[in-house]
Design a protein around this motif. Sequence first.
Motif, short mmCIF file in Angstrom:
data_model
loop_
_atom_site.label_atom_id
_atom_site.label_comp_id
_atom_site.label_asym_id
_atom_site.label_seq_id
_atom_site.Cartn_x
_atom_site.Cartn_y
_atom_site.Cartn_z
N THR A 167 24.00 -38.34 -51.19
CA THR A 167 23.34 -38.18 -52.84
C THR A 167 21.97 -38.95 -53.21
O THR A 167 21.67 -38.87 -53.92
CB THR A 167 24.75 -38.48 -54.20
OG1 THR A 167 25.23 -39.59 -54.47
CG2 THR A 167 25.55 -36.74 -53.94
N GLY A 168 22.44 -40.06 -53.10
CA GLY A 168 21.90 -41.15 -53.52
C GLY A 168 20.77 -41.73 -52.00
O GLY A 168 19.48 -41.57 -52.50
N ILE A 169 21.23 -42.28 -50.88
CA ILE A 169 20.71 -42.83 -49.71
C ILE A 169 19.25 -41.95 -49.71
O ILE A 169 18.04 -42.01 -49.31
CB ILE A 169 21.11 -44.06 -49.14
CG1 ILE A 169 21.83 -44.75 -49.99
CG2 ILE A 169 20.36 -44.39 -47.74
CD1 ILE A 169 21.27 -45.49 -50.34
N GLN A 170 19.71 -40.72 -48.88
CA GLN A 170 18.90 -39.90 -48.47
C GLN A 170 17.87 -39.21 -49.07
O GLN A 170 16.95 -38.33 -48.79
CB GLN A 170 19.57 -38.25 -48.21
CG GLN A 170 20.91 -39.23 -46.47
CD GLN A 170 21.32 -38.03 -46.14
OE1 GLN A 170 21.88 -36.79 -46.67
NE2 GLN A 170 22.07 -38.28 -45.47
N ALA A 171 18.35 -39.60 -51.10
CA ALA A 171 16.92 -38.77 -51.47
C ALA A 171 16.12 -39.68 -51.97
O ALA A 171 15.50 -39.13 -52.65
CB ALA A 171 17.91 -38.19 -52.66
N LEU A 172 16.39 -40.79 -51.78
CA LEU A 172 15.37 -41.71 -51.81
C LEU A 172 13.71 -41.31 -51.27
O LEU A 172 12.76 -41.78 -52.08
CB LEU A 172 15.67 -43.41 -51.03
CG LEU A 172 16.75 -43.93 -52.17
CD1 LEU A 172 17.30 -45.49 -51.47
CD2 LEU A 172 15.84 -44.21 -53.36
N PRO A 173 13.68 -40.94 -50.21
CA PRO A 173 11.90 -41.02 -49.56
C PRO A 173 11.37 -39.76 -50.96
O PRO A 173 10.37 -40.40 -51.06
CB PRO A 173 12.50 -40.36 -48.66
CG PRO A 173 13.72 -40.68 -47.43
CD PRO A 173 15.02 -40.70 -49.05
N ILE A 174 12.20 -38.36 -51.12
CA ILE A 174 11.16 -37.73 -52.31
C ILE A 174 11.28 -38.21 -53.37
O ILE A 174 10.97 -37.94 -54.69
CB ILE A 174 12.34 -36.31 -51.97
CG1 ILE A 174 11.15 -35.78 -53.34
CG2 ILE A 174 13.76 -36.07 -52.33
CD1 ILE A 174 11.07 -34.00 -51.89
N VAL A 175 13.12 -39.04 -53.85
CA VAL A 175 12.99 -39.43 -55.49
C VAL A 175 11.54 -40.97 -55.31
O VAL A 175 10.76 -40.79 -56.57
CB VAL A 175 13.94 -40.26 -55.29
CG1 VAL A 175 13.56 -41.91 -56.92
CG2 VAL A 175 15.04 -39.57 -56.11
N THR A 176 11.26 -41.10 -54.70
CA THR A 176 9.92 -42.40 -54.13
C THR A 176 8.44 -41.64 -54.32
O THR A 176 7.35 -41.83 -55.21
CB THR A 176 9.69 -43.19 -52.47
OG1 THR A 176 11.70 -43.86 -52.49
CG2 THR A 176 8.90 -43.91 -51.86
N ILE A 177 8.23 -40.36 -53.49
CA ILE A 177 7.35 -39.87 -53.25
C ILE A 177 7.13 -39.06 -54.77
O ILE A 177 5.63 -39.54 -55.60
CB ILE A 177 7.50 -38.16 -52.46
CG1 ILE A 177 7.24 -39.14 -50.83
CG2 ILE A 177 5.88 -38.27 -52.92
CD1 ILE A 177 7.28 -38.69 -50.04
N LEU A 178 7.57 -38.45 -55.68
CA LEU A 178 7.63 -38.15 -56.68
C LEU A 178 7.53 -39.30 -57.52
O LEU A 178 6.40 -38.74 -59.04
CB LEU A 178 8.40 -36.84 -57.10
CG LEU A 178 8.68 -35.85 -56.18
CD1 LEU A 178 9.74 -35.13 -57.13
CD2 LEU A 178 7.94 -35.01 -56.72
N ALA A 179 7.86 -40.07 -58.00
CA ALA A 179 8.08 -41.33 -58.31
C ALA A 179 6.82 -41.57 -58.62
O ALA A 179 5.67 -42.13 -59.67
CB ALA A 179 9.11 -42.66 -59.17
N ALA A 180 5.96 -42.41 -57.85
CA ALA A 180 4.58 -42.96 -57.18
C ALA A 180 3.60 -42.16 -57.83
O ALA A 180 2.79 -42.05 -58.80
CB ALA A 180 4.18 -42.34 -55.11
N THR A 181 4.40 -40.24 -57.31
CA THR A 181 2.93 -39.44 -57.88
C THR A 181 2.76 -39.54 -59.78
O THR A 181 1.94 -39.61 -59.82
CB THR A 181 3.16 -38.21 -57.55
OG1 THR A 181 3.16 -37.86 -56.03
CG2 THR A 181 2.61 -36.92 -57.94
N ILE A 182 3.51 -39.60 -60.32
CA ILE A 182 3.96 -39.60 -61.61
C ILE A 182 3.25 -41.06 -62.31
O ILE A 182 2.79 -40.64 -63.15
CB ILE A 182 5.98 -39.26 -62.05
CG1 ILE A 182 6.48 -38.40 -61.94
CG2 ILE A 182 5.94 -39.88 -63.91
CD1 ILE A 182 5.40 -36.71 -62.32
#
Length: 176
Positions: free
Chosen positions: A37-52
């Motif tokens: 739930t956490g570590i494997q979701a970091l790439p998409i969280v990173t991309i979306l957070a940077a975009t925001i």
Amino acid sequence: FGFAASLLGEALWWLAAGRTRRQPVRLRPIIIQAMETGIQALPIVTILAATIGLMLAIQGIYTLRTFGAESRVTLGIALSTVREFSPLITGILVAGRSGSALAARLGTMRINQEIDALSVMGISPVRFLVVPPLVAMVVMMPLMTLWADLVSLLAAGLYVSAQLQTSLAAYGDELL
């Protein structure tokens, strides 16, 4: 709401009193769930957070430039990122990605009667299937939100420092 409250209560009970019933919640399934739930979701969280962060910086500078106050964009970015966007994006991603995967797994187990088999063997399905993901999400959500805050603020800082010809250190000082 009643079923959700009952399930939460039972999960908390197993977390607190499982050891006394000789059925403790094991650490290994919690770590496995935290990875999923956490570590494997970091790439998409990173991309979306940077975009925001980039979008907030672009819109903030563009909007404040009409008033001649583009140097104040850092405060707006910091407040909106930390208070609103990072927790929202992280929550939506975890619910959409990890929550739907967990629901699909539990649905498949219900169809294959694996949940009933756990009950027949004397293993509580709540202790075995609900408590590890619940604990993993409680631990990982704040950490992922903090990561999203940092990534978003860094991405916005890179854009702001390039647009306003300031250093990233000056941007960091304004954040604090």
